[in-house]
Design a protein around this motif. Sequence first.
Motif, PDB file in Angstrom:
ATOM      1  N   GLU A  75      52.441  36.897 -27.110  1.00  0.00           N
ATOM      2  CA  GLU A  75      52.411  35.910 -28.204  1.00  0.00           C
ATOM      3  C   GLU A  75      53.708  35.973 -29.003  1.00  0.00           C
ATOM      4  O   GLU A  75      54.234  34.942 -29.422  1.00  0.00           O
ATOM      5  CB  GLU A  75      51.229  36.191 -29.145  1.00  0.00           C
ATOM      6  CG  GLU A  75      49.883  35.788 -28.582  1.00  0.00           C
ATOM      7  CD  GLU A  75      48.723  36.195 -29.504  1.00  0.00           C
ATOM      8  OE1 GLU A  75      47.573  36.031 -29.083  1.00  0.00           O
ATOM      9  OE2 GLU A  75      48.974  36.691 -30.625  1.00  0.00           O
ATOM     10  N   ALA A  76      54.224  37.181 -29.193  1.00  0.00           N
ATOM     11  CA  ALA A  76      55.471  37.338 -29.960  1.00  0.00           C
ATOM     12  C   ALA A  76      56.638  36.687 -29.219  1.00  0.00           C
ATOM     13  O   ALA A  76      57.481  36.030 -29.831  1.00  0.00           O
ATOM     14  CB  ALA A  76      55.743  38.816 -30.217  1.00  0.00           C
ATOM     15  N   VAL A  77      56.685  36.879 -27.906  1.00  0.00           N
ATOM     16  CA  VAL A  77      57.761  36.270 -27.114  1.00  0.00           C
ATOM     17  C   VAL A  77      57.707  34.748 -27.262  1.00  0.00           C
ATOM     18  O   VAL A  77      58.720  34.094 -27.525  1.00  0.00           O
ATOM     19  CB  VAL A  77      57.641  36.671 -25.619  1.00  0.00           C
ATOM     20  CG1 VAL A  77      58.595  35.852 -24.760  1.00  0.00           C
ATOM     21  CG2 VAL A  77      57.914  38.160 -25.454  1.00  0.00           C
ATOM     22  N   HIS A  78      56.511  34.189 -27.171  1.00  0.00           N
ATOM     23  CA  HIS A  78      56.373  32.730 -27.295  1.00  0.00           C
ATOM     24  C   HIS A  78      56.764  32.258 -28.689  1.00  0.00           C
ATOM     25  O   HIS A  78      57.474  31.262 -28.838  1.00  0.00           O
ATOM     26  CB  HIS A  78      54.937  32.294 -26.974  1.00  0.00           C
ATOM     27  CG  HIS A  78      54.662  32.337 -25.503  1.00  0.00           C
ATOM     28  ND1 HIS A  78      55.283  31.488 -24.632  1.00  0.00           N
ATOM     29  CD2 HIS A  78      53.869  33.133 -24.752  1.00  0.00           C
ATOM     30  CE1 HIS A  78      54.885  31.769 -23.390  1.00  0.00           C
ATOM     31  NE2 HIS A  78      54.023  32.768 -23.441  1.00  0.00           N
ATOM     32  N   ALA A  79      56.325  32.995 -29.713  1.00  0.00           N
ATOM     33  CA  ALA A  79      56.638  32.594 -31.094  1.00  0.00           C
ATOM     34  C   ALA A  79      58.143  32.623 -31.336  1.00  0.00           C
ATOM     35  O   ALA A  79      58.667  31.813 -32.109  1.00  0.00           O
ATOM     36  CB  ALA A  79      55.916  33.505 -32.085  1.00  0.00           C
TER      37      ALA A  79
ATOM     38  N   HIS B 253      60.196  30.026 -33.715  1.00  0.00           N
ATOM     39  CA  HIS B 253      60.390  30.484 -35.095  1.00  0.00           C
ATOM     40  C   HIS B 253      61.623  31.381 -35.199  1.00  0.00           C
ATOM     41  O   HIS B 253      61.905  32.131 -34.265  1.00  0.00           O
ATOM     42  CB  HIS B 253      59.164  31.268 -35.582  1.00  0.00           C
ATOM     43  CG  HIS B 253      57.960  30.420 -35.766  1.00  0.00           C
ATOM     44  ND1 HIS B 253      57.064  30.160 -34.758  1.00  0.00           N
ATOM     45  CD2 HIS B 253      57.517  29.738 -36.844  1.00  0.00           C
ATOM     46  CE1 HIS B 253      56.115  29.371 -35.206  1.00  0.00           C
ATOM     47  NE2 HIS B 253      56.362  29.091 -36.469  1.00  0.00           N
ATOM     48  N   SER B 254      62.289  31.313 -36.353  1.00  0.00           N
ATOM     49  CA  SER B 254      63.473  32.166 -36.515  1.00  0.00           C
ATOM     50  C   SER B 254      63.056  33.603 -36.838  1.00  0.00           C
ATOM     51  O   SER B 254      63.795  34.541 -36.592  1.00  0.00           O
ATOM     52  CB  SER B 254      64.406  31.611 -37.584  1.00  0.00           C
ATOM     53  OG  SER B 254      63.682  31.320 -38.750  1.00  0.00           O
ATOM     54  N   ILE B 255      61.857  33.779 -37.415  1.00  0.00           N
ATOM     55  CA  ILE B 255      61.347  35.125 -37.699  1.00  0.00           C
ATOM     56  C   ILE B 255      59.929  35.243 -37.128  1.00  0.00           C
ATOM     57  O   ILE B 255      59.095  34.351 -37.347  1.00  0.00           O
ATOM     58  CB  ILE B 255      61.316  35.419 -39.212  1.00  0.00           C
ATOM     59  CG1 ILE B 255      62.697  35.129 -39.841  1.00  0.00           C
ATOM     60  CG2 ILE B 255      60.905  36.862 -39.480  1.00  0.00           C
ATOM     61  CD1 ILE B 255      62.754  35.281 -41.355  1.00  0.00           C
ATOM     62  N   VAL B 256      59.693  36.312 -36.403  1.00  0.00           N
ATOM     63  CA  VAL B 256      58.377  36.547 -35.797  1.00  0.00           C
ATOM     64  C   VAL B 256      57.781  37.799 -36.440  1.00  0.00           C
ATOM     65  O   VAL B 256      58.451  38.829 -36.528  1.00  0.00           O
ATOM     66  CB  VAL B 256      58.514  36.743 -34.267  1.00  0.00           C
ATOM     67  CG1 VAL B 256      57.179  37.109 -33.638  1.00  0.00           C
ATOM     68  CG2 VAL B 256      59.100  35.490 -33.625  1.00  0.00           C
ATOM     69  N   VAL B 257      56.543  37.690 -36.907  1.00  0.00           N
ATOM     70  CA  VAL B 257      55.922  38.829 -37.603  1.00  0.00           C
ATOM     71  C   VAL B 257      54.622  39.226 -36.917  1.00  0.00           C
ATOM     72  O   VAL B 257      53.788  38.366 -36.589  1.00  0.00           O
ATOM     73  CB  VAL B 257      55.635  38.479 -39.089  1.00  0.00           C
ATOM     74  CG1 VAL B 257      55.069  39.694 -39.828  1.00  0.00           C
ATOM     75  CG2 VAL B 257      56.892  37.987 -39.790  1.00  0.00           C
ATOM     76  N   MET B 258      54.463  40.531 -36.724  1.00  0.00           N
ATOM     77  CA  MET B 258      53.202  41.039 -36.170  1.00  0.00           C
ATOM     78  C   MET B 258      52.933  42.433 -36.727  1.00  0.00           C
ATOM     79  O   MET B 258      53.812  43.053 -37.322  1.00  0.00           O
ATOM     80  CB  MET B 258      53.243  41.062 -34.638  1.00  0.00           C
ATOM     81  CG  MET B 258      54.197  42.065 -34.034  1.00  0.00           C
ATOM     82  SD  MET B 258      54.425  41.826 -32.240  1.00  0.00           S
ATOM     83  CE  MET B 258      52.781  42.176 -31.622  1.00  0.00           C
TER      84      MET B 258
END
Length: 226
Positions: free
Chosen positions: A99-103, A107-112
């Motif tokens: 999911e992070a790779v797709h986001a 998006h310029s910033i990915v948060v998890m």
Amino acid sequence: MEPVVLSLGGSVLVRDEGDTSYIRRIAKILIGVSSNHKLYVVTGGGRTARQYIRAGRDLGADESYLDEIGIEVTRLNARLLITALGHHANHSPLKTYEEAVHAGRTHSIVVMGGVSPGITTDAVSALLAERVKAKRVVNATSTDGVYTADPKKDPSAERILRMTHAELVSLLGPSPASAGPSHAFDAVGAKVLERSKIALAVVDGNDLPNLRDALEGKKFKGTLVE
Ligand code: UTP
């Protein structure tokens, strides 16, 4: 844009109850850095996670259930950062590396937050760095680097300015067996960074100009592992 992963300690991100000034300030920094770098941020659980884990242990939960409790708190903290980042970040904490790779494509910033029991968000950061092909992980924590011993217990402890992955792995020793706090960086995470030759900067998360320098690949105060 060059990807960079930030492991953001929960105790740095969330202060005394209701104090949001740090979250506002770091959000501004991250938005600024994201104009030149693709940022992946993994938030830790901090004091709240420790409190909940302690309460769960007291009630008889097993270790992996306590890890699940910790993961929930890391995601709660992620939500606060996401709120401050607004449209620059994904809307809710991502639960998998995929999911992070797709986001990262939109998006310029990915948060998890956390992902699975048995590790910490430092290890998540290292695994995410492999997945998004980041050359650098920055660990923003409550100490200003890796020390030869615990500086809170040993006054002769010295900050290490530069070290190899192998030196970090041997300093950290085997990974902790139970849910809860770890050291300057998670031992599993250190091994992941070693196998993929990903550099690690350990910096004091309270010093935001210095954290920005580390994120941008500039000279910084802390420990460089490479
Ligand atoms: P943290 O990443 O904040 O762990 O996750 P930490 O190193 O113990 O905390 P700091 O950095 O010293 O403040 C909190 C807890 O959540 C669980 C672990 O129990 C961890 O101790 N966790 C987190 C997982 O089990 N898996 C994850 O992917 C992330």
